[in-house]
Design a protein around this motif. Sequence first.
Motif, short mmCIF file in Angstrom:
data_model
loop_
_atom_site.label_atom_id
_atom_site.label_comp_id
_atom_site.label_asym_id
_atom_site.label_seq_id
_atom_site.Cartn_x
_atom_site.Cartn_y
_atom_site.Cartn_z
N PHE A 145 2.17 -11.30 5.53
CA PHE A 145 1.85 -10.53 6.74
C PHE A 145 1.77 -9.03 6.46
CE2 PHE A 145 4.46 -14.16 8.56
CZ PHE A 145 3.34 -14.94 8.86
N ARG A 146 1.44 -8.68 5.23
CA ARG A 146 1.45 -7.27 4.85
C ARG A 146 0.47 -6.44 5.65
NH1 ARG A 146 0.08 -8.35 -1.24
NH2 ARG A 146 0.54 -6.12 -1.47
N ARG A 147 -0.60 -7.04 6.20
CA ARG A 147 -1.57 -6.30 7.01
C ARG A 147 -1.05 -6.05 8.43
NH1 ARG A 147 -6.52 -5.95 4.59
NH2 ARG A 147 -6.88 -7.34 2.81
N HIS A 148 0.07 -6.68 8.77
CA HIS A 148 0.68 -6.51 10.09
C HIS A 148 2.13 -6.08 9.88
CE1 HIS A 148 -2.85 -8.63 11.68
NE2 HIS A 148 -2.65 -9.51 10.71
N PRO A 149 2.37 -4.80 9.66
CA PRO A 149 3.68 -4.31 9.23
C PRO A 149 4.83 -4.73 10.14
CG PRO A 149 2.04 -2.59 9.00
CD PRO A 149 1.38 -3.71 9.71
#
Length: 511
Positions: free
Chosen positions: A21-25
């Motif tokens: 989920f790195r694109r959604h901190p």
Amino acid sequence: MAFLGAGVLLILVGGVAALLFRRHPRLADGAFRTLILVGSALVAAPAVQVLLGGRIESVSFRATLPGGPWVVGLDHLSAWFVFLLCIVGAATTIYGVTYLAHERPRAELAPAHAIFALLIAAMFGVFFAQAVVPFLVAWEVMTVSAYFLIVFDHENSDVRRAGVVYLVLTHAGTLALLGMFLAWGRSAPDLTFANLAPAARHLAWGSAPILLLALFGFGVKAGVFPFHFWLPGAHAAAPSHVSGLLSGVMIKTGIYGLFRVISLVGPPPAWWAWAILLLGLASAVVGVLSALTQRDVKRALAYSSVDNIGIVLLGLGLGALGQAYHYPILAVLGFAGALLHTLNHALFKSLLFLSAGAVVGNTGTREIDRLGGLARTMPRTTGAFLIGAVAIAGLPPLNGFLGEWTMVRGFLTAGGSSGPVRFAGIGTAAIGLIGALTLTCFLRLGTVIFLGHSRSGTPKSNYDAPSGMGYGLAMLAIGCMGIGLFPGIALAPAMRVAEIVSAFTAAGAVG
């Protein structure tokens, strides 16, 4: 065992979630934090049960690698270290998610969170392992994952240098452990701990090679003098929540290893016990004197860890002397004091590193002489640092007093004994001297950084540690106060573990 496996799995899944989920901190941080907290709670439950006298469990797996089956489990000794890892791991995770958030514009945080989860899981693996091969696998994963966290700020040449020194020296220690287990395993049918214990009686030249290699291999990881020089640079270079975990728990894996060797080999020879005691004294004195002269707050805290590892070794050496000279009360009090100080140091040193991290993150400097008057704008951090400082100085009513007083009782008993063991009574004066120097060190740090007026050129501090970091500070501060005010919650299980390691019962020790 189901809770242990599920807990470690959730911790690893937390690291994977941070990557996925790195694109959604916000989602990544929330999943990472929640899964590690739940996983730590699941692991803590059976550890507490074992410490309170519950059933010991283990599981054996067939392995294709040499060395026999892989055995993992939880006994009284490993449960003590697993419990402190659960507390410090949870607190540093809560703190670390908020602490690193400001780095997101310039650095990718997902790999750092994933490696942090891997480090926690690997340390659990070290404590769970009941055979050599899984122990060394977990030990190596722990070592390498810690390296990548230490060099998080790898653009800095000092950080890279600190990482290399750490990696080289700790791998030298790992080679010593490999040699120790290979030499030991020649007299055993396989490399499970259960079969290594009886094999220790049939080793060539007694157990001397095993004990010497253990002292070096585990001593390097613990930061024992003179193998301590990797520790100040590495702990100062790492992000502060990583420093808290490294100092609070990772260096204690070396202490755990020494305890484990004693529990397997049996009563050690007197020369080894005296060596432990003298190394502890040297580590404590060198550590606290070095901390007093530092101008970098994190390096001062790191050298203080060398000091406190020395205090733990004083207790460990006293316990080993009690075994060697057949004084049950010394063995139990020494080992119990070492175990208590291991737990207490994990709490107050992690608290101090996290407090320092709040200061550094707020002001942008680690130079003690550039700081001052922060109590006005950082009351929450000031309170947390004050609690940690009182605890590390060994002052009542906080937790640091409990372990040191248990050791002092043992050293006073040794001083009143007959034979060579009476010379160990000097440990009472040593703990008193070290305590006075530690108090001086942390009075300096506390007054210079938080009290008085801001100095000319001091970086401005406009806010306190945010709530996410504050929760981690509060968790550790409550632990320091709780053990100090209600010492029985830690003293009773510590005495039980000490009795098991020393093979003396409480009745026999008192008698």
